[in-house]
Each structure stands twice: as C-alpha cells, then as structure tokens.
Write a protein that holds these residues in place. Sequence first.
Motif: not given
Length: 242
Positions: A38-40, A42, A75-76, A78, A83, A85-86, A89, A113
């Motif tokens: 999940r992105n959360e 990463i 990551g889905n 992103v 974001n 979060v990128s 990744v 990814t």
Amino acid sequence: MLIDVCFIVQYYLLLCNTDQAILQALRGSNIELVIGVRNEEIQSIANNVLSAVDWIQNNILKYSKDVKFRYIIVGNEVDSNLNYVSKFVLEAMQNIYAILASSSLQNQIKVSTAIELNLLGMSYPPSLGEFGPSSIPYITLIVKFLEDIKAPLLANVYTYLSYISDSTDIDLPFALFTSQSVKIRNGNFEYQNLFDATLGAIYVALGKVGGANLEVVISESGWPSNGGVAATAEMHKPTMRI
C-alpha cells in the motif's frame, strides 16, 4: 467483511491490500497472485529494512510454498507531482527486492510498481508518446531498476477515463473495442482501439527514458457499468475482451 480485492486481470488475482484471510484461502490454488504494498506503507519500507523484512515475512514467506505469487506492486498510481511518497518508491522497491533475493525468490516473484496514465505528458499520436517533464526524473530511475532486475513495469490503463476527458475527439467505439475500422494510422502502425494506441504510447515513452526493452504488464483496466457518463452494463461488456 470488506476486503480490498481489485479484480482479476487475465489469470492473475490482483490483491491491493494484504488480507491474510485471502492469502490463506489461496493456499494450494492455481491462481497467480499480484499483491500490493500500500502507498501508506512505502515510506516505512524505504526507510527501514526491518519493515521490508516484516512485510515479506508476513505476506510472502508464510505462504510462498503453496501460494503462487507473480508480482509485488510497490505503490499503486503514485503521482510524482502530487504525492510526496513518490520519492520513496524506488528505495522501497529495492528493499523488497533485496529481501526476496535473500530468500532466492527474486526470479520467481517480480518486484514492480503500477503507474497511471497521468505520468504521460504526450500520448497522441502514439509515436510521440513521452512522460511529462516533471515525471521523467521519477520514472527514469524506476525504469533503470526494472531493467536491471529484469522485471516489467505495470500500468493501469482505463480507456473510460480518457474517453470522458475528451469525448469530442475520442469516439465511443474506439474506446470500447467495437470500432469496425482503423482510427489512427501512425507510421507503420494502425490502431483500431484506444487501448492499443495508449499502450503504444507507453512503450514509446519508455524508450525515451532508457526502457526500450522493458515489458509492460497491464495491472488494471475496465469500464464502469454504472454511475457515470456512458457507464452502462451493455457498454461494460466489450471491455471484458482485454
């Protein structure tokens, strides 16, 4: 119970979240599983190798003897522009890959990814496909890593989203796989549907960032059957051909 299963693509089950009940139910089946970080999660996995170890132990190694894992999606969709979060990744992908390799699973289970089409700055005509300027630094490093580990890039391709954003220039049959004639002639290539044209643009864009030999795997696609413009059960059926 609410479970986070996206859908079945080809013969793979795409599990967007690590639901232990589903993993347990898949033991001994012939279904190949695409499972997502999940992105959360990463940032933690990128910054702490122990988090990557725990994730692999709890979601892969516990089941790897009798569950057929195909891909791990770190990551889905992103968005490198929106974001934060990128920036984590790639390192998260590297940590997940390293832990898999320590268990000799790196060739059996590929790490990748899943990107969305918003990363493209140009997609028409397909021969001019390219990533947007702000996306290039993000995707270039990921592409190099995927080339190094011989893994594909996953892409979410929804022709519906392209259609509703430009229904003036994109006709419905072209978006729905029902066109009876070629709609785009682009050099030596002819396109009868938007899906193929979009995929062509992705391949061209990848070639421009060092990924000319990279395979693209479609991780998500489809057409809604309700709840939006041109979203009916009848229109949903042609996209089942993907």
